[in-house]
Design an enzyme around this catalytic site. Structure first.
Site, PDB file in Angstrom:
ATOM      1  N   GLU A 153       0.490  -1.041   0.179  1.00 20.91           N
ATOM      2  CA  GLU A 153       0.355   0.115  -0.109  1.00 20.91           C
ATOM      3  C   GLU A 153       0.531   1.125  -0.030  1.00 20.91           C
ATOM      4  OE1 GLU A 153      -2.865  -0.685   3.043  1.00 20.91           O
ATOM      5  OE2 GLU A 153      -4.341  -2.102   2.081  1.00 20.91           O
ATOM      6  N   GLU A 211      -5.971  -7.991  -1.436  1.00 19.52           N
ATOM      7  CA  GLU A 211      -5.686  -8.492   0.215  1.00 19.52           C
ATOM      8  C   GLU A 211      -7.033  -7.712  -0.142  1.00 19.52           C
ATOM      9  OE1 GLU A 211      -4.665  -5.441   2.424  1.00 19.52           O
ATOM     10  OE2 GLU A 211      -2.395  -5.975   2.624  1.00 19.52           O
TER      11      GLU A 211
HETATM   12  C1  BG6 Z   1      -4.468  -3.111   4.903  1.00 15.63           C
HETATM   13  C2  BG6 Z   1      -3.182  -3.918   5.145  1.00 15.63           C
HETATM   14  O1  BG6 Z   1      -4.434  -1.546   5.011  1.00 15.63           O
HETATM   15  O2  BG6 Z   1      -5.724  -3.660   5.269  1.00 15.63           O
HETATM   16  C3  BG6 Z   1      -3.238  -4.804   6.290  1.00 15.63           C
HETATM   17  O3  BG6 Z   1      -1.928  -3.663   4.384  1.00 15.63           O
HETATM   18  C4  BG6 Z   1      -4.210  -5.231   6.925  1.00 15.63           C
HETATM   19  O4  BG6 Z   1      -1.499  -4.802   6.637  1.00 15.63           O
HETATM   20  C5  BG6 Z   1      -5.389  -5.008   6.531  1.00 15.63           C
HETATM   21  O5  BG6 Z   1      -3.956  -6.002   8.481  1.00 15.63           O
HETATM   22  C6  BG6 Z   1      -6.869  -4.790   7.199  1.00 15.63           C
HETATM   23  O6  BG6 Z   1      -7.011  -3.641   7.711  1.00 15.63           O
HETATM   24  P1  BG6 Z   1      -7.095  -3.596   9.438  1.00 15.63           P
HETATM   25  O7  BG6 Z   1      -5.987  -2.008  10.456  1.00 15.63           O
HETATM   26  O8  BG6 Z   1      -8.533  -4.485   9.670  1.00 15.63           O
HETATM   27  O9  BG6 Z   1      -6.080  -4.639  10.474  1.00 15.63           O
END
Ligand code: BG6
Length: 474
Positions: free
Chosen positions: A178, A371
């Site tokens: 990101e 993701e």
């Molecule tokens: C993304 C990141 O922004 O979102 C991850 O690359 C992160 O590292 C994921 O865990 C989900 O966000 P969160 O804050 O719910 O863990």
């Protein structure tokens, strides 16, 4: 009818990051990273980054889910689900404990050798993010992290050690997780402390520039070592809609998106666009960009675009619009057409189709959805698997929209990895109870629990999705 099916080599799998799952924060010669000084926060309360490790403060990433010691068991479960690939990252401080050493730490490299071998044993392709939300703390304290040009060489030393050691085991790489988050949450993304530098934007875009150069040089280096490597960029795709059909709202929305495309433009096209240059000029941002940097950017354009996609936002040109909703690193206006997650992220499966179209129309480069997932509260009833139908619903709707993008719109998508395929520590809040996994981990927000793994209902569901190559979604 073959064009109505996903390609046989579609990369189904799951994703984690080293700092959110490995634990073993001071094992095997590992140094201290910024993730190790992130205290626990909670929903609506940001995590505090302490200067050093402090007595009496709970740091959830120190032990995380102890993947470092349990990776064999976890990968066996991923294999049981039929994963074709597994995305993880490298803990920089396992390889270079301080960050500026000349030689890598053999024990750290040996750990990733074992991990990748374990994946390959099951035919699971490792997909590796080189830097995912952790920076050696020593580099932060001594050099000011990415505000300093020296970081380019430290990062390239890391890349050199990794590419040389693993180029026959790992084909798919991403340079920074990101990368566009550096201007939104510089502490998390790049170890840049609040107040560093005189003008915030100047400092952050300068740091981003050093990362662009580092990334481009890494792409070139990787290809020189092994031309077969596929080295991508990775961005948080912050899909945003204009609140109304007024031209002003739409213009504002376009400008918001421009700030994110700046990151992908440089990494995909290899240069700053005229619009980016105008943005810098308008905001008094004057960057240290050398002729050599410009050549390096051109020589190191990426092979594919990795994205994270969880939710969408809404933008208005009217500054006093106040109906705010929290999101992944960004806030926006409430969208009345969408439901929200337990953490208020607006769920928008169709948005994934739009996001994929937007990116593919702009660049015609393969996209990897690395993701996507739902952070939710899972209720554990002793002796029963967790009934996470809400997660199945979220994932199946998103996969269905991704399929539309591929099969109907013609977008080239290489693969899809569910974020947090196994429960892990939340990046934004440090919570364990914000669970994404299809595998439950017995650990709570106080660090208590047996760490035992257990299949959730979504485990069997995803196994079926992969077995049918995305044909069966419910
Ligand atoms: C993304 C990141 O922004 O979102 C991850 O690359 C992160 O590292 C994921 O865990 C989900 O966000 P969160 O804050 O719910 O863990």
């Amino acid at each position: 009818m073959s064009e109505l099916k996903l390609p046989d080599d579609f990369l189904w799998g799951g994703a984690v990051s080293a700092n959110q799952c490995e634990g073993a924060w001071n094992v095997g010669g590992k140094g201290v990273s910024t993730a190790d000084v992130a205290a626990a926060g909670k929903h609506g309360e940001a995590r505090l980054y302490t200067e050093t490790i402090q007595e009496g403060v709970y740091y959830p990433n120190h032990d995380a889910i102890d993947f470092y010691h349990r990776y064999q068991e976890d990968i066996a479960l991923f294999a049981e689900m039929g994963f074709k690939c597994f995305r993880t990252s490298i803990h920089w401080t396992r390889i270079f404990p301080n960050g500026d050493e000349k030689e890598p730490n053999e024990e750290g490299l040996a750990f990733y050798d074992r991990l990748f071998d374990e994946c390959l044993k099951y035919g699971i392709e490792p997909v590796v993010t080189i830097s995912h939300y952790e920076t050696p703390l020593y580099l932060v304290q001594k050099y000011g992290s990415w505000t300093n040009r020296k970081m380019i060489d430290f990062y390239l030393n890391l890349c050199k050690a990794l590419f040389k050691r693993f180029h026959t085991k790992v084909k798919y790489w991403m340079t920074f997780n990101e990368i566009n988050v550096i201007t939104l949450n510089p502490e998390v993304a790049a170890g840049i402390r609040p107040g560093q530098g005189d003008s915030r934007s100047q400092t952050l875009y300068q740091a981003a520039h050093y990362q662009f150069v580092a990334s481009a040089k890494a792409v070139k280096l990787g290809h020189d070592i092994n031309p077969e490597l596929k080295i991508g960029m990775m961005m948080l795709y912050p899909l945003s809609y204009a609140e109304t059909c007024s031209p002003e709202d739409n213009l504002e929305n376009m400008h918001n998106m421009d700030l994110h495309y700046l990151f992908s433009d440089v990494q995909v096209r290899g240069y700053y666009t005229p619009k980016a240059k105008k943005y810098f000029a308008r905001n008094g941002i004057v960057l240290d960009i050398t002729e050599q940097d410009l050549q390096d950017l051109q020589a190191g354009t990426v092979d594919y675009i990795g994205i994270s996609y969880y939710m969408s936002l809404v933008t208005s040109a009217t500054p006093e619009r106040k109906i705010k909703v929290k999101g992944n690193m960004l806030d926006g206006i409430v969208n009345p057409y969408l439901e929200k997650s337990d953490w208020d992220w607006q769920i928008d499966a169709v948005g994934l189709r739009i996001a994929l179209n937007n990116l593919y129309d702009r660049y015609q480069l393969p996209i990897f959805v690395v993701e996507n997932g739902l952070g939710a509260i899972d209720v554990k009833v002793e002796g029963e698997p967790i009934q996470d139908d809400y997660r199945i619903a979220y994932l199946s709707k998103h996969i269905a929209q991704m399929k539309e993008a591929i099969l109907v719109d013609g977008v080239d998508v290489m693969g899809y990895t569910v974020w947090g395929c196994i429960d892990l520590v939340s990046a934004s809040t440090g919570e364990m109870k914000k669970r994404y996994g299809m595998i439950y981990v017995d650990r709570n927000d106080q660090g208590e629990g047996t760490l035992q793994r257990e299949r959730k209902k979504s485990f069997e569901w995803y196994k079926n999705v992969i077995r049918t190559n995305g044909e069966t979604l419910l």
